[in-house]
Every structure is written in structure tokens, then in C-alpha cells.
Scaffold this motif. Sequence first.
Motif, PDB file in Angstrom:
ATOM      1  N   ASP A 196       0.869  -1.168   0.000  1.00  0.00           N
ATOM      2  CA  ASP A 196       0.000   0.000   0.000  1.00  0.00           C
ATOM      3  C   ASP A 196       0.912   1.226   0.000  1.00  0.00           C
ATOM      4  O   ASP A 196       1.666   1.438   0.954  1.00  0.00           O
ATOM      5  N   MET A 197       0.859   2.018  -1.060  1.00  0.00           N
ATOM      6  CA  MET A 197       1.775   3.145  -1.209  1.00  0.00           C
ATOM      7  C   MET A 197       1.547   4.223  -0.149  1.00  0.00           C
ATOM      8  O   MET A 197       2.499   4.878   0.279  1.00  0.00           O
ATOM      9  N   GLU A 198       0.325   4.398   0.286  1.00  0.00           N
ATOM     10  CA  GLU A 198       0.021   5.422   1.280  1.00  0.00           C
ATOM     11  C   GLU A 198       0.558   5.040   2.659  1.00  0.00           C
ATOM     12  O   GLU A 198       1.151   5.852   3.356  1.00  0.00           O
ATOM     13  N   LYS A 199       0.376   3.786   3.026  1.00  0.00           N
ATOM     14  CA  LYS A 199       0.815   3.299   4.336  1.00  0.00           C
ATOM     15  C   LYS A 199       2.238   2.762   4.321  1.00  0.00           C
ATOM     16  O   LYS A 199       2.822   2.545   5.382  1.00  0.00           O
ATOM     17  N   ASN A 200       2.762   2.510   3.110  1.00  0.00           N
ATOM     18  CA  ASN A 200       4.079   1.896   2.946  1.00  0.00           C
ATOM     19  C   ASN A 200       4.180   0.589   3.722  1.00  0.00           C
ATOM     20  O   ASN A 200       5.178   0.317   4.396  1.00  0.00           O
ATOM     21  N   ARG A 201       3.117  -0.211   3.610  1.00  0.00           N
ATOM     22  CA  ARG A 201       3.031  -1.487   4.307  1.00  0.00           C
ATOM     23  C   ARG A 201       2.542  -2.568   3.339  1.00  0.00           C
ATOM     24  O   ARG A 201       1.748  -2.279   2.445  1.00  0.00           O
ATOM     25  N   PRO A 202       2.978  -3.802   3.519  1.00  0.00           N
ATOM     26  CA  PRO A 202       2.443  -4.893   2.702  1.00  0.00           C
ATOM     27  C   PRO A 202       0.928  -4.991   2.849  1.00  0.00           C
ATOM     28  O   PRO A 202       0.372  -4.678   3.915  1.00  0.00           O
ATOM     29  N   CYS A 203       0.278  -5.417   1.770  1.00  0.00           N
ATOM     30  CA  CYS A 203      -1.175  -5.540   1.779  1.00  0.00           C
ATOM     31  C   CYS A 203      -1.576  -6.694   0.855  1.00  0.00           C
ATOM     32  O   CYS A 203      -0.748  -7.221   0.113  1.00  0.00           O
ATOM     33  N   ARG A 204      -2.836  -7.060   0.906  1.00  0.00           N
ATOM     34  CA  ARG A 204      -3.340  -8.093   0.000  1.00  0.00           C
ATOM     35  C   ARG A 204      -3.402  -7.549  -1.419  1.00  0.00           C
ATOM     36  O   ARG A 204      -3.543  -6.344  -1.619  1.00  0.00           O
ATOM     37  N   ALA A 205      -3.324  -8.452  -2.381  1.00  0.00           N
ATOM     38  CA  ALA A 205      -3.503  -8.061  -3.779  1.00  0.00           C
ATOM     39  C   ALA A 205      -4.861  -7.403  -3.928  1.00  0.00           C
ATOM     40  O   ALA A 205      -5.832  -7.805  -3.264  1.00  0.00           O
ATOM     41  N   PRO A 206      -4.968  -6.379  -4.775  1.00  0.00           N
ATOM     42  CA  PRO A 206      -6.260  -5.714  -4.958  1.00  0.00           C
ATOM     43  C   PRO A 206      -7.344  -6.717  -5.389  1.00  0.00           C
ATOM     44  O   PRO A 206      -7.062  -7.681  -6.103  1.00  0.00           O
ATOM     45  N   GLN A 207      -8.560  -6.482  -4.948  1.00  0.00           N
ATOM     46  CA  GLN A 207      -9.675  -7.382  -5.233  1.00  0.00           C
ATOM     47  C   GLN A 207      -9.828  -7.643  -6.729  1.00  0.00           C
ATOM     48  O   GLN A 207     -10.026  -8.785  -7.143  1.00  0.00           O
ATOM     49  N   ILE A 208      -9.704  -6.618  -7.546  1.00  0.00           N
ATOM     50  CA  ILE A 208      -9.867  -6.794  -8.990  1.00  0.00           C
ATOM     51  C   ILE A 208      -8.808  -7.732  -9.555  1.00  0.00           C
ATOM     52  O   ILE A 208      -9.087  -8.549 -10.437  1.00  0.00           O
ATOM     53  N   PHE A 209      -7.597  -7.668  -9.030  1.00  0.00           N
ATOM     54  CA  PHE A 209      -6.531  -8.568  -9.479  1.00  0.00           C
ATOM     55  C   PHE A 209      -6.821  -9.993  -9.015  1.00  0.00           C
ATOM     56  O   PHE A 209      -6.650 -10.952  -9.776  1.00  0.00           O
ATOM     57  N   GLN A 210      -7.270 -10.148  -7.780  1.00  0.00           N
ATOM     58  CA  GLN A 210      -7.615 -11.471  -7.272  1.00  0.00           C
ATOM     59  C   GLN A 210      -8.718 -12.101  -8.128  1.00  0.00           C
ATOM     60  O   GLN A 210      -8.680 -13.302  -8.412  1.00  0.00           O
ATOM     61  N   GLU A 211      -9.681 -11.288  -8.541  1.00  0.00           N
ATOM     62  CA  GLU A 211     -10.763 -11.779  -9.400  1.00  0.00           C
ATOM     63  C   GLU A 211     -10.244 -12.242 -10.746  1.00  0.00           C
ATOM     64  O   GLU A 211     -10.702 -13.250 -11.288  1.00  0.00           O
ATOM     65  N   LYS A 212      -9.289 -11.521 -11.302  1.00  0.00           N
ATOM     66  CA  LYS A 212      -8.687 -11.909 -12.593  1.00  0.00           C
ATOM     67  C   LYS A 212      -7.922 -13.220 -12.469  1.00  0.00           C
ATOM     68  O   LYS A 212      -7.881 -14.012 -13.403  1.00  0.00           O
ATOM     69  N   MET A 213      -7.305 -13.471 -11.319  1.00  0.00           N
ATOM     70  CA  MET A 213      -6.502 -14.666 -11.097  1.00  0.00           C
ATOM     71  C   MET A 213      -7.336 -15.880 -10.718  1.00  0.00           C
ATOM     72  O   MET A 213      -6.922 -17.025 -10.923  1.00  0.00           O
TER      73      MET A 213
END
Length: 134
Positions: free
Chosen positions: A113-130
Motif C-alpha cells: 500500500d503506497m500510502e501506508k508503505n506497508r504490505p497488503c493483499r492483492a487488490p480485489q480486482i486482481f484477485q478476481e482476474k486470477m
Amino acid sequence: MFAHETKIRIRYAETDKMGYVYYGNYASFYEVARNEMLRSTGITYKDLEDMGIMMPVTDLVCKYHQPARYDDLITIKVYIKERPMVRIQFEYEIYNQNGVLLNTGYTQLVFVDMEKNRPCRAPQIFQEKMEPFF
């Protein structure tokens, strides 16, 4: 498993004095293939950045089997074998135009997450594509 192929013609500037592709260029080949693979899903790396997600590389492994040479047309096969969550691993196989395996390797990236500069889950839209591939 998700798979994609990208082709690149080796330019003279990518070779060393011996006429082989300079070893450091393989990371760039991985990046090109990785970006084209993402693009094939309908989501680009730029789209992810626009969503506030960056994906720094945390691991790079590169194994050289045979040299690539000037003007070779290489095929870079990219695989995602595990469902992306916070991390995503891309595996690579590079072949020349004769089907000879030249290189194998992998990169691991983390969604941040660029705002928090912390690891995060893949965005929902990307997870849906995968989803259909896992």
C-alpha cells in the motif's frame, strides 16, 4: 496456474565482448515478461500504481544454462503457480528460437500500500482476474 509467453529479439547493446547476453540483462527480460503477463490480465502495473499499490521485488533467482546471443529471438515463459495474496511469485523459463532452454529463475514481489508503505493483499480486482487459474 497462470502462464504467459513474451518474445524479445536480442539487441547488440545487450551483449558483452564475448557476444553473449550480459548476465545482468536477464532481470530486465524478467521484468518485460512480468509486465506483459500482467497486461494480458487486463490490469497493468501502471493501473496498480494508480490504485495505490506498488510491487517491489523481494527475491531474484537466476540460473544460466546456455548463453543467448545477438539477434536471437528469445521466448520468456512466465508462470504464477500459487494464488497471489500479499506476495506473488513469477517463475521464468527463457528459450532461444531453436527451443533450447537458456535460463530459468524466479522473482518474488510483495503488494505494498503506497500510502501506508506497508504490505497488503492483492487488490480485489486482481484477485478476481486470477481466480479462474487457481
